[in-house]
Design a protein around this motif. Structure first.
Motif, mmCIF file in Angstrom:
data_model
loop_
_atom_site.group_PDB
_atom_site.id
_atom_site.type_symbol
_atom_site.label_atom_id
_atom_site.label_comp_id
_atom_site.label_asym_id
_atom_site.label_seq_id
_atom_site.Cartn_x
_atom_site.Cartn_y
_atom_site.Cartn_z
ATOM 1 N N MET A 151 0.889 -1.219 0.132
ATOM 2 C CA MET A 151 0.069 0.187 -0.152
ATOM 3 C C MET A 151 0.923 1.233 -0.022
ATOM 4 S SD MET A 151 -3.035 1.071 2.662
ATOM 5 C CE MET A 151 -3.887 -0.412 2.480
ATOM 6 N N GLU A 152 0.697 2.282 -0.887
ATOM 7 C CA GLU A 152 1.495 3.518 -1.117
ATOM 8 C C GLU A 152 1.011 4.293 0.201
ATOM 9 O OE1 GLU A 152 1.288 6.632 -4.246
ATOM 10 O OE2 GLU A 152 2.449 4.880 -5.059
ATOM 11 N N ILE A 153 2.097 4.994 0.590
ATOM 12 C CA ILE A 153 1.935 6.057 1.529
ATOM 13 C C ILE A 153 1.067 7.104 1.386
ATOM 14 C CG2 ILE A 153 3.945 7.306 0.950
ATOM 15 C CD1 ILE A 153 4.496 7.796 3.984
ATOM 16 N N SER A 154 0.047 7.406 2.155
ATOM 17 C CA SER A 154 -0.720 8.564 1.910
ATOM 18 C C SER A 154 -1.619 8.861 3.126
ATOM 19 C CB SER A 154 -2.064 8.286 0.892
ATOM 20 O OG SER A 154 -2.843 7.208 1.308
ATOM 21 N N ARG A 155 -2.268 9.785 3.173
ATOM 22 C CA ARG A 155 -2.952 10.252 4.292
ATOM 23 C C ARG A 155 -4.234 9.258 4.838
ATOM 24 N NH1 ARG A 155 -4.230 15.707 6.459
ATOM 25 N NH2 ARG A 155 -5.933 15.807 7.772
ATOM 26 N N GLU A 156 -4.738 8.637 3.770
ATOM 27 C CA GLU A 156 -5.958 7.662 4.092
ATOM 28 C C GLU A 156 -5.161 6.534 4.348
ATOM 29 O OE1 GLU A 156 -5.528 9.433 1.397
ATOM 30 O OE2 GLU A 156 -7.276 10.849 1.589
ATOM 31 N N ALA A 157 -4.154 5.996 4.043
ATOM 32 C CA ALA A 157 -3.634 4.996 4.121
ATOM 33 C C ALA A 157 -3.037 4.836 5.844
ATOM 34 C CB ALA A 157 -2.239 4.423 3.244
ATOM 35 N N ILE A 158 -2.441 6.155 6.222
ATOM 36 C CA ILE A 158 -1.975 6.123 7.416
ATOM 37 C C ILE A 158 -3.327 5.990 8.537
ATOM 38 C CG2 ILE A 158 -0.936 7.652 9.211
ATOM 39 C CD1 ILE A 158 0.812 8.798 6.885
ATOM 40 N N LEU A 159 -4.146 6.716 8.054
ATOM 41 C CA LEU A 159 -5.453 6.506 9.163
ATOM 42 C C LEU A 159 -6.003 5.229 9.278
ATOM 43 C CD1 LEU A 159 -7.362 9.839 8.213
ATOM 44 C CD2 LEU A 159 -5.783 9.289 10.093
ATOM 45 N N ASP A 160 -5.851 4.491 7.874
ATOM 46 C CA ASP A 160 -6.488 2.987 7.923
ATOM 47 C C ASP A 160 -5.424 2.222 8.881
ATOM 48 O OD1 ASP A 160 -8.143 0.911 6.881
ATOM 49 O OD2 ASP A 160 -6.252 0.120 6.072
ATOM 50 N N LYS A 161 -4.229 2.503 8.623
ATOM 51 C CA LYS A 161 -3.281 1.537 9.753
ATOM 52 C C LYS A 161 -3.250 1.649 11.121
ATOM 53 C CE LYS A 161 -0.479 -1.156 6.968
ATOM 54 N NZ LYS A 161 0.424 -2.200 7.103
ATOM 55 N N THR A 162 -3.710 3.235 11.448
ATOM 56 C CA THR A 162 -3.375 3.810 12.825
ATOM 57 C C THR A 162 -4.972 3.893 13.420
ATOM 58 O OG1 THR A 162 -3.557 6.041 11.940
ATOM 59 C CG2 THR A 162 -1.257 4.648 12.092
ATOM 60 N N HIS A 163 -5.674 3.095 12.970
ATOM 61 C CA HIS A 163 -7.009 3.314 13.800
ATOM 62 C C HIS A 163 -7.432 4.692 13.870
ATOM 63 C CE1 HIS A 163 -10.609 1.771 15.612
ATOM 64 N NE2 HIS A 163 -10.571 2.532 16.690
ATOM 65 N N TYR A 164 -7.643 5.327 12.877
ATOM 66 C CA TYR A 164 -8.183 6.836 12.744
ATOM 67 C C TYR A 164 -7.352 7.660 13.186
ATOM 68 C CZ TYR A 164 -12.763 4.205 12.457
ATOM 69 O OH TYR A 164 -13.725 3.327 12.031
ATOM 70 N N GLY A 165 -6.139 7.344 13.405
ATOM 71 C CA GLY A 165 -5.023 8.280 13.885
ATOM 72 C C GLY A 165 -4.850 8.230 15.407
ATOM 73 N N LEU A 166 -5.473 7.324 16.160
ATOM 74 C CA LEU A 166 -5.365 6.950 17.558
ATOM 75 C C LEU A 166 -3.984 6.412 18.204
ATOM 76 C CD1 LEU A 166 -9.112 5.730 18.705
ATOM 77 C CD2 LEU A 166 -7.828 8.086 18.859
ATOM 78 N N LYS A 167 -3.546 5.700 17.021
ATOM 79 C CA LYS A 167 -2.057 5.093 17.574
ATOM 80 C C LYS A 167 -0.987 6.137 17.130
ATOM 81 C CE LYS A 167 -3.150 0.082 15.957
ATOM 82 N NZ LYS A 167 -2.868 -0.774 15.028
ATOM 83 N N ILE A 168 -1.082 6.887 16.407
ATOM 84 C CA ILE A 168 -0.270 8.309 16.312
ATOM 85 C C ILE A 168 -0.325 9.087 17.629
ATOM 86 C CG2 ILE A 168 0.571 10.142 14.933
ATOM 87 C CD1 ILE A 168 -0.917 9.114 12.666
#
Length: 302
Positions: free
Chosen positions: A1-18
């Motif tokens: 999966m290519e890095i993008s805003r949507e991909a990051i949110l998908d991988k981090t549970h809406y960004g909570l992991k960040i």
């Protein structure tokens, strides 16, 4: 999966992991988030002196935050990550998150000449220069930080700095400084020295430390501060204080609110009360002689 805003949110549970990752950098071995549905309740805010004022919530498809004390401290998870990583470029920020959180997203290869078509977003810290006395509120020119540094480290203000430090009467010393020292407004350029006449903020904040008994010790600590990178640091005209200049971002938080947050940080980490006058964006900074002044290398190259 290519890095993008949507991909990051998908991988981090809406960004909570960040959010959790950033908060753990400040509060290791502690529970930093308690998720209940789409709300995470209240947790400590490292950008407000560690107070329990940070509320995180999943808003649609992205996690957002706000501070219950600092009205302007709000945004989404990527805004919060910018505060921690001190990265404003979106692509660079995405790559940093991808690396630090081990998301294993693919980085898009960039055309080596693509940068030629990009706008020049180099950060230039401009400030207004004023001739003495301090009652003169109209600037004579605009200077960049390396030019201010050159004035301080040259012999231009050596004699009047020595004269000032030889004055033992506090009232007389204050009067001498106000009448004889040139000054700058490090937080920006002004049509006239007044908060209402700011032309452009420099994204610089000056923190004054007065009447120090451990000046050299604190100087070393500030240069090695784990969160704020020093842009410039020099000894004040009196000789017993320091002026610490750091970079801030006033696009989301006001100057005065940022000052309050940094003052709380200093109190929490160094147990020092700083001069509250730095809250004024048009604060005058007198130029002394300090051949040992520090300037970040990014300004030396401009």
């Amino acid at each position: 999966m290519e890095i993008s805003r949507e991909a990051i949110l998908d991988k981090t549970h809406y960004g909570l992991k960040i959010y959790a990752y950033v908060l753990r950098q400040y509060y290791p071995n502690q529970t930093v988030l308690s998720v209940k549905g789409r709300d995470c309740g209240i947790t400590r805010n490292p950008f407000n002196g560690g107070k329990e004022t940070l509320r995180i919530h999943i808003d649609g498809i992205i996690a957002t935050h706000r501070d219950t004390e600092l009205e302007a401290f709000k945004g989404d998870v990527f805004d919060f990550a910018q505060y921690h990583f001190r990265i404003t470029d979106e692509e660079e920020l995405f790559q940093k998150i991808n690396k630090e959180l081990h998301l294993n997203l693919e980085v898009k290869e960039k055309d080596e000449l693509e940068w030629l078509n990009e706008p020049d977003d180099t950060w230039y810290a401009n400030c207004s220069f004023f001739k003495a006395p301090v009652r003169n509120v109209f600037p004579s020119e605009t200077l960049r930080l390396h030019q201010v540094f050159a004035l301080i480290t040259s012999d231009k203000y050596k004699s009047i700095t020595e004269e000032l430090r030889a004055i033992t009467n506090v009232k007389e010393a204050r009067k001498f400084k106000a009448n004889r020292f040139d000054y700058v407004t490090l937080s920006g350029t002004f049509e006239k020295r007044s908060d209402n006449n700011l032309l452009k903020h420099s994204n610089l904040l000056t923190i004054d430390f007065d009447h120090l008994e451990n000046l050299q010790e604190l100087r070393t600590q500030l240069l090695n501060d784990e969160y704020f990178e020093t842009e410039m640091l020099f000894i004040s005209p009196s000789g017993d204080g320091l002026k610490w200049i750091i970079r801030i971002d006033v696009s989301e938080v006001t100057h005065s609110e940022y000052f309050t947050a940094v003052a709380n940080y200093i109190k929490h980490n160094y147990n020092i009360e700083v001069d509250q006058s730095g809250k004024d964006v048009s604060r005058a900074c007198f130029l002394p002689y300090d051949p040992t002044a520090f300037l970040h290398k990014r300004h030396q190259a401009l």
